[in-house]
Design an enzyme around this catalytic site. Structure first.
Site, PDB file in Angstrom:
ATOM      1  CG  ASP A  14      -1.917  -1.143   1.200  1.00 17.25           C
ATOM      2  OD1 ASP A  14      -2.230  -1.640   0.104  1.00 17.25           O
ATOM      3  OD2 ASP A  14      -2.343  -1.566   2.295  1.00 17.25           O
ATOM      4  CE  LYS A  17       2.450  -2.514  -4.308  1.00 21.42           C
ATOM      5  NZ  LYS A  17       2.088  -2.110  -2.935  1.00 21.42           N
ATOM      6  N   GLY A  41      -4.546  -4.233  -3.824  1.00 18.63           N
ATOM      7  CA  GLY A  41      -5.504  -3.170  -4.159  1.00 18.63           C
ATOM      8  C   GLY A  41      -4.675  -1.961  -4.538  1.00 18.63           C
ATOM      9  CG  HIS A  42      -1.863  -2.096  -6.987  1.00 17.25           C
ATOM     10  ND1 HIS A  42      -0.963  -2.710  -7.830  1.00 17.25           N
ATOM     11  CD2 HIS A  42      -1.632  -2.627  -5.757  1.00 17.25           C
ATOM     12  CE1 HIS A  42      -0.219  -3.565  -7.133  1.00 17.25           C
ATOM     13  NE2 HIS A  42      -0.621  -3.537  -5.868  1.00 17.25           N
ATOM     14  CD  GLN A 227       0.660  -8.982  -2.374  1.00 16.23           C
ATOM     15  OE1 GLN A 227       1.302  -9.696  -3.107  1.00 16.23           O
ATOM     16  NE2 GLN A 227      -0.585  -8.655  -2.651  1.00 16.23           N
TER      17      GLN A 227
END
Ligand code: GDP
Ligand code: IMO
Ligand code: MG
Length: 446
Positions: A14, A17, A41-42, A227
């Site tokens: 988080d 990225k 979750g990007h 990650q």
């Protein structure tokens, strides 16, 4: 020669990225995910629109860019279809821009059930996973009983006696032994697994071959990590990690490319530190200070909505990420979140039994006994939010960044001052330029 770059989380995930991948995508023609799954979750904000990518590479938002999901990724077909539909509702069409490796492993419903069970059994020692079935799917892969994307195409299974049927029968029977209550029917799982093939087929192929040909034709590739270094199965804070290699080596194994394909490695680090789930976080803040950082940074998980634990910037951690990934530079994100602070502590080492350690301990018991050593820098006189030129940053913010560079031992290439694509400062044009070359666009992804 175009240079392919990798974007890798330098902390516990988080880090931002998605934003940085999106920013750099205009210089590449292919974006490839090499590990993880929809635990990621990007987030990408463009004007008023917000996109959250889970399985699809963040490059999908750029028309014409090809996106690859490598063999190192674990794919939940339903999650993939949901994501494609959500994007379509937001006006982004995947069309034939996606290629999924035929060797990627599949997440099936029993993986999620087994994960819930494993977490419950761990009790106080639970990992705090995303409950997406990621770990159990990788477990099946390593135990050599996993189901790969290409297996879903198996026509011999019409008679329920082909290899796919046999594998699912065995895996469901293991699930039934492990999970009490109502038994799962392997025929139902099998029928559902087969039914997704028709929809998936158009995107499935040999990802390694595609990338090799695209690179031969002069395409520039961005390798998108999920990650972060400290969640890596080998180099992270084991066992409080995910089940894949988000560090640089995962690119070669998770995509089938050689190490020389990676021309530059950019680490992403927040101007402070966060973590979701359980496990060590040496600079963690409890109470009001932690809550303040969480609220200013809106630190709630992009996948699960869980509150993120917050702490100060930990140079020991990012320096470690520099080492294990060979980072050329870092992007420092969320500088604006520190805008309202009078003083900002920066962790430069860990005190352990009266000594100061400057390298991240590989032994969990040593880490548990460490206390962060801080130096305190002044907060800034005017806000950094939305600032787009380095010289427009308040001098205290520049000093903070320069101190981060000095104690982390790597140049800062990008500073992010807001969630939007435009709220960015490219600090070192030279470094980024080296990674940005005119790239050819490969003809088709599938
Ligand atoms: P990822 O998993 O590394 O892509 O990061 P996430 O998307 O899970 O979390 C990063 C969050 O911070 C997202 O909500 C982003 O929109 C947001 N974000 C990224 N960069 C900045 C920044 O510089 N400032 C602020 N305030 N938010 C940012
Ligand atoms: P992105 O790509 C932050 C964490 C989970 C849990 C541990 C194991 O958005 O940075 P898993 O479901 O993977 O078995 O959970 O890893 N985790 C993440 N934390 N960002 C992520 O992805 C994460 N993906 C997994 O919270 O602690
Ligand atoms: Mg995230």
């Amino acid at each position: 020669m175009p240079v392919n770059i990798a974007v890798i989380g330098a902390q516990w995930g988080d880090e931002g990225k998605g934003k940085i991948v999106d920013l750099l995508t205009r210089h590449v023609s292919v974006v490839a995910r090499y590990q993880g799954g929809h635990n990621a979750g990007h987030t990408v904000n463009v004007g008023d629109a917000q996109f959250i990518l889970h399985l699809l590479p963040s490059g999908i938002l750029h028309a014409g860019v090809r996106c690859v999901i490598g063999n190192g990724v674990v794919v939940d077909p339903d999650a993939l279809f949901d994501e494609i539909e959500t994007l379509s509702r937001q006006g982004v069409e995947v069309d034939d821009r996606l290629l999924i490796s035929d060797k990627a492993h599949v997440i099936l419903p029993y993986h999620r059930e087994l994960e819930v069970l494993a977490e419950a059994r761990r009790g106080d020692r639970k990992i705090g996973t995303t409950s997406r079935g990621i770990g159990p799917s990788y477990e099946d892969k390593v135990a050599r009983r996993g189901i790969r994307i290409a297996d879903l195409a198996d026509d011999a299974d019409e008679a329920d006696d082909g290899p796919l049927a046999a594998a699912i029968r065995e895996n469901v029977s293991a699930r039934n032994r492990a999970v009490g209550g109502a038994e799962a029917d392997w025929r139902v799982v099998h029928a559902e697994a087969r039914s997704v093939w028709e929809r998936l087929e158009r995107w499935v192929g040999d990802a390694s071959l595609f990338l090799a040909r695209a690179m031969d034709e002069g395409a520039c590739v961005l390798f998108e990590g999920a990650q972060g270094t400290m969640l890596d199965i080998d180099h992270g804070t084991y066992p409080f990690v995910t089940s894949s290699n988000g560090t640089v080596g995962g690119i070669c194994t998770g995509l089938g490319v050689g190490p020389k394909a990676i021309g530059g490695v950019l680490g992403i680090a927040k101007a402070y530190t966060t973590r979701v789930g359980e496990g060590p976080l040496p600079t963690e803040l409890h109470g009001d200070a932690g809550n303040q950082l969480r609220e200013s940074g809106r630190e709630y998980g992009a996948s699960t909505g869980r509150p993120r634990r917050c702490g100060w910037y930990d140079a020991v951690v990012v320096r470690y990420a520099v080492r294990v990934n060979g980072l050329d530079a870092i992007a420092v994100t969320k500088l604006d979140v520190l805008d309202s602070l009078d003083e900002i502590p920066l962790c430069t080492g860990y005190r352990y039994r009266g000594e100061v350690l400057t390298e991240f301990p590989s032994n969990g018991a040593v880490l548990a006994a460490c206390e962060p050593v801080y130096e305190t820098l002044p907060g800034w006189s005017s806000p950094t939010a939305g600032v787009r030129r380095y010289e427009d940053l308040p001098s205290e913010a520049r000093s903070y960044l320069e101190r981060i560079e000095a104690v982390t031992g790597v140049p800062i290439a990008i500073v992010s001052t807001g969630a939007d694509r435009a709220e960015t400062i490219v600090v070192r044009e030279g470094l980024i330029d080296r990674w940005q070359a005119d790239a050819a666009v490969p003809a088709s992804a599938s």
